[in-house]
Design an enzyme around this catalytic site. Structure first.
Site, PDB file in Angstrom:
ATOM      1  N   CYS A   2      17.985  -8.350  35.554  1.00  0.00           N
ATOM      2  CA  CYS A   2      17.663  -9.456  34.644  1.00  0.00           C
ATOM      3  C   CYS A   2      18.888  -9.989  33.884  1.00  0.00           C
ATOM      4  CB  CYS A   2      16.618  -9.094  33.584  1.00  0.00           C
ATOM      5  SG  CYS A   2      15.096  -8.484  34.277  1.00  0.00           S
ATOM      6  N   ARG A  27      21.867 -11.854  38.684  1.00  0.00           N
ATOM      7  CA  ARG A  27      21.291 -10.632  38.121  1.00  0.00           C
ATOM      8  C   ARG A  27      19.786 -10.522  38.387  1.00  0.00           C
ATOM      9  NH1 ARG A  27      24.483  -8.289  34.156  1.00  0.00           N
ATOM     10  NH2 ARG A  27      22.621  -7.338  33.259  1.00  0.00           N
ATOM     11  N   TRP A  70      14.473  -9.974  37.255  1.00  0.00           N
ATOM     12  CA  TRP A  70      14.443  -9.120  38.443  1.00  0.00           C
ATOM     13  C   TRP A  70      13.350  -8.096  38.131  1.00  0.00           C
ATOM     14  CZ3 TRP A  70      16.463  -8.578  43.228  1.00  0.00           C
ATOM     15  CH2 TRP A  70      16.413  -7.335  43.818  1.00  0.00           C
ATOM     16  N   ASN A  96      16.237  -7.216  28.830  1.00  0.00           N
ATOM     17  CA  ASN A  96      16.789  -6.643  30.057  1.00  0.00           C
ATOM     18  C   ASN A  96      16.800  -5.137  29.841  1.00  0.00           C
ATOM     19  OD1 ASN A  96      18.294  -5.973  32.356  1.00  0.00           O
ATOM     20  ND2 ASN A  96      20.231  -6.308  31.280  1.00  0.00           N
ATOM     21  N   GLY A  97      16.150  -4.390  30.743  1.00  0.00           N
ATOM     22  CA  GLY A  97      16.085  -2.934  30.595  1.00  0.00           C
ATOM     23  C   GLY A  97      14.678  -2.458  30.861  1.00  0.00           C
ATOM     24  N   GLU A 475      27.296   9.506  54.585  1.00  0.00           N
ATOM     25  CA  GLU A 475      27.351   8.274  53.801  1.00  0.00           C
ATOM     26  C   GLU A 475      28.803   7.862  53.525  1.00  0.00           C
ATOM     27  OE1 GLU A 475      25.453   5.981  53.136  1.00  0.00           O
ATOM     28  OE2 GLU A 475      26.240   4.993  51.360  1.00  0.00           O
ATOM     29  N   LYS A 479      30.377   4.308  54.655  1.00  0.00           N
ATOM     30  CA  LYS A 479      30.995   3.353  53.719  1.00  0.00           C
ATOM     31  C   LYS A 479      32.373   2.962  54.218  1.00  0.00           C
ATOM     32  CE  LYS A 479      28.340   2.411  52.199  1.00  0.00           C
ATOM     33  NZ  LYS A 479      26.945   2.417  51.932  1.00  0.00           N
ATOM     34  N   GLU A 482      32.298   0.771  57.498  1.00  0.00           N
ATOM     35  CA  GLU A 482      31.767  -0.595  57.417  1.00  0.00           C
ATOM     36  C   GLU A 482      32.658  -1.552  56.635  1.00  0.00           C
ATOM     37  OE1 GLU A 482      27.901  -1.190  55.488  1.00  0.00           O
ATOM     38  OE2 GLU A 482      28.247   0.601  54.293  1.00  0.00           O
ATOM     39  N   HIS A 498      31.963  22.626  67.187  1.00  0.00           N
ATOM     40  CA  HIS A 498      31.185  22.464  68.416  1.00  0.00           C
ATOM     41  C   HIS A 498      31.555  21.176  69.148  1.00  0.00           C
ATOM     42  CE1 HIS A 498      28.832  25.979  67.450  1.00  0.00           C
ATOM     43  NE2 HIS A 498      28.625  25.487  66.228  1.00  0.00           N
ATOM     44  N   LYS A 594      23.205  -7.988  54.569  1.00  0.00           N
ATOM     45  CA  LYS A 594      22.635  -7.145  53.509  1.00  0.00           C
ATOM     46  C   LYS A 594      21.231  -6.691  53.875  1.00  0.00           C
ATOM     47  CE  LYS A 594      22.699  -5.213  49.454  1.00  0.00           C
ATOM     48  NZ  LYS A 594      23.407  -3.909  49.484  1.00  0.00           N
TER      49      LYS A 594
HETATM   50  C1  F6R Z   1      25.099   0.350  54.444  1.00  0.00           C
HETATM   51  C2  F6R Z   1      23.881  -0.393  54.277  1.00  0.00           C
HETATM   52  C3  F6R Z   1      22.871  -0.365  55.377  1.00  0.00           C
HETATM   53  C4  F6R Z   1      21.450  -0.345  54.783  1.00  0.00           C
HETATM   54  C5  F6R Z   1      20.406  -0.461  55.901  1.00  0.00           C
HETATM   55  C6  F6R Z   1      19.007  -0.349  55.377  1.00  0.00           C
HETATM   56  O1  F6R Z   1      25.951   0.228  53.356  1.00  0.00           O
HETATM   57  O2  F6R Z   1      23.695  -1.036  53.289  1.00  0.00           O
HETATM   58  O3  F6R Z   1      23.072   0.721  56.209  1.00  0.00           O
HETATM   59  O4  F6R Z   1      21.294   0.849  54.088  1.00  0.00           O
HETATM   60  O5  F6R Z   1      20.554  -1.693  56.562  1.00  0.00           O
HETATM   61  O6  F6R Z   1      18.744  -1.339  54.432  1.00  0.00           O
HETATM   62  P1  F6R Z   1      17.520  -1.209  53.435  1.00  0.00           P
HETATM   63  O7  F6R Z   1      17.775  -0.061  52.546  1.00  0.00           O
HETATM   64  O8  F6R Z   1      17.481  -2.522  52.731  1.00  0.00           O
HETATM   65  O9  F6R Z   1      16.299  -0.977  54.274  1.00  0.00           O
END
Ligand code: F6R
Length: 599
Positions: A2, A27, A70, A96-97, A475, A479, A482, A498, A594
């Site tokens: 928000c 936001r 949001w 907001n919160g 993870e 990161k 990508e 292995h 995204k």
């Molecule tokens: C990596 C990333 C993707 C998402 C994946 C699932 O940084 O963002 O691997 O995690 O596409 O997305 P959601 O969580 O939106 O289902």
């Protein structure tokens, strides 16, 4: 997350509020609204973008507040949009919160008519009550915030009262000091076209903003807050002064983590309350909890599975949503499928959840997005409350997903009568200490940047960990690959020998997580194996066990099973800094989106 704004001055408030809200739309953007005030109060609010608000052509009022939302409590609807008003229609509030104890507060307001499902509306009614005791709006708001648990940045106006009263705790709020009026805002973005002079309210502050000036109180006493000059340009301001949204979101983690637990832990009873419709008897009888997700959310599920099995003694499995099949031999009545998705729109995850539902299996969606398809289609929705994430690489939402799954695991363990009280109490303490621990890592960004600079030339990067650190190793590698486009792989440390060990050379840095919850003694042997092949080791270890023979060593504060989650912050910063030295388009890496809405 928000966005909030307020203006009081010599000019018409409406255009300033609208322009400001448009700058804050990053936001949150599911609904918007403004309140304009002089001797009367006028509120305009509705679902949709700020630009879609149905507003008068012009308006004489020179004071008002605005909000872009949001959703956290309550779906995106006109009624749930801010500002919220009291019964008299004279008081308006933007927030907001999260008001964690809003249920309790609402119960203390018999006779008040509530018109929304939000936690915020309770604030308007509490102010209304206080205004029967005092005619000073600042005093009224100060009395109300004393009763609020959780986080808030608040803007409050009332008909016939001069100016805006603002208050904050654990949610951002900045005051803008202009030549023709003064402002409040969630961040400086909307202020820059009017003023570069700002002051930041501190937790617990209550401020009275008038056209003549700003006065701030803390614990009932007047205080001074330093006025600073902002040097950022508009683009930098939108990213909070950070170069990329990803870095901003990495730094937002303490706040996101506070929001993930807000209102969900009963401190007196040391219990978790998630407000789900899943009954305790269903959870007691359940044979298996299947977690399904993709990418980063899949890694969060791997962490969640271990928490569920450790705390609740329940069989938990994790599947890539794209690979999910219901499988044979399952009793739908005794199975729960949990779909974890930041966006709530990932096609693979939706497909898996729909498949489960078709066979009569109950589904729970864990998502960041109120009103998303996952939230709407599942039998239950549990929100991670992280606020919008704009960088394509998920960062704060991973941490919030793990924390939300930890709360879920505690609640399942409780329902099944499996929760060891000492273990439960320790985890609750650790969850509350987590934001502070994450902050200590963020404060070391410069050190991580120097290490990233030194090792960015690696031919490939390997990430290893055990138990709770295995998802973090996966993870960390995801990161890095990508956003930097480097070859990076994560492994359970024991798997190295292995096969993957064949790839390890002096040109391949190995990032090893050796914290509590990750069986560090065993991983230490794997560290020796890679070092003897010449690979430099960047170790992230519990503060107590940091004294090792590593090329680089970073420490993590003591936090039990959550230590690997804290270690992950180093890996996020490492990935970010390596990608930054290579000048990659960090917020929009090539070939990625995204939200992946195709199977
Ligand atoms: C990596 C990333 C993707 C998402 C994946 C699932 O940084 O963002 O691997 O995690 O596409 O997305 P959601 O969580 O939106 O289902």
């Amino acid at each position: 997350m928000c966005g909030i704004i307020g203006y009081v001055g010599e000019q018409s408030a409406q255009p300033r509020l609208v322009a400001g809200l448009q700058k804050l739309e990053y936001r949150g953007y599911d609904s918007a609204g403004i309140a304009l005030v002089d001797d009367a109060l006028s509120v305009y609010k509705q679902v949709g973008l700020v630009g879609e608000l149905d507003l008068p052509a012009d308006s004489p009022q020179t004071c008002g507040i605005g909000h872009t939302r949001w959703s956290t409590h309550g779906k995106p609807t006109d009624a749930n949009a801010h500002p919220h008003t009291d019964c008299t229609g004279d008081v308006a509030v933007v927030h907001n919160g999260i008001v964690g104890n809003y249920d309790d507060l609402r119960a203390e307001l018999p006779g008040h008519e509530f018109r929304s499902e939000t936690d915020t509306e309770v604030v308007a009614h509490l102010v209304e009550e206080e205004l029967t005791r005092t005619d000073d709006l600042r005093e009224a708001v100060a009395a109300v915030v004393d009763r609020i648990e959780g986080s808030y940045a608040l803007g409050v106006v009332a008909a016939g009262y001069d100016g805006i009263v603002a208050a904050r705790r654990n949610s951002p709020l900045v005051v803008g000091h202009g030549s023709d009026g003064n402002f409040i805002a969630s961040d400086v973005t909307p202020l820059l076209e009017h003023t570069r002079s700002v002051s930041y309210l501190e937790d617990g502050d209550v401020a009275h903003i008038t056209r003549e000036g700003v006065s701030v109180w803390h614990d009932g006493d007047p205080v001074e807050r330093t006025v600073k000059t902002i040097e950022w340009d508009a683009d930098a301001a939108e990213k909070g002064g950070y170069e990329h949204y990803m870095l901003k979101e990495i730094h937002e983690q303490p706040q996101a983590l506070r929001q993930a637990i807000a209102g969900r832990i009963d401190p007196l009873e040391e219990r978790v309350d998630l407000d789900l419709s899943l009954s305790a008897s269903f959870l007691d009888d359940v044979d298996e909890i299947q977690l399904v997700a993709c990418g980063t959310s899949y890694h969060a599920c791997l962490y969640g599975k271990q928490l569920l099995e450790t705390l609740a003694d329940v069989r938990a499995t994790v599947e890539f949503a794209s690979e999910y099949t219901v499988g044979s031999g399952r009793d739908p009545e005794r199975t729960l499928v949990v779909g974890v998705s930041q966006s709530g729109e990932t096609a693979d995850t939706l497909r898996a959840l729909r498949m489960a539902r078709r066979t009569g299996i109950r589904t729970l969606g864990v998502t960041n997005t109120v009103g998303s398809t996952v939230a709407r289609e599942c039998d239950d929705a549990l929100y991670i409350q992280a606020g919008p994430e704009i960088g394509v690489a998920a960062t704060k939402t991973f941490a919030s997903q793990v924390v939300t799954l930890a709360l879920f695991a505690l609640s399942v363990a409780d329902s099944r009568g499996e929760l060891d009280p000492a273990v439960g109490a320790q985890l609750l303490d650790d969850l509350q200490a987590l934001p502070g621990a994450v902050q200590t890592i963020l404060d070391r960004e410069d050190e991580v940047a120097a290490v990233a600079d030194a090792y960015a030339g690696g031919e490939a990067f390997f990430f290893i960990g055990r138990r709770f650190a295995t998802p973090v190793a996966l993870e960390g590698a995801l990161k890095l690959k990508e956003i930097s486009y480097d070859h990076a792989e994560g492994f359970p440390a024991g798997e190295l020998k292995h096969g993957p060990l064949a790839l390890v050379t002096e040109g391949t840095p190995v990032l090893a997580v050796l914290t509590d919850g990750a069986r560090p003694e065993e991983t230490h042997n794997n560290v020796k194996e890679v070092q003897s092949r010449g690979a430099p080791v960047i170790a992230i270890a519990s503060e107590s066990g940091r004294e090792g023979d590593y090329e680089v060593g970073f420490g993590v504060p003591e936090l039990g099973l959550l230590e690997p989650l804290v270690a992950n912050v180093y890996l996020q910063l490492f990935a970010y800094c390596v990608a930054d030295t290579k000048e990659r388009p960090i917020d929009r890496p090539r070939n990625l989106a995204k939200s992946v809405t195709v199977e």
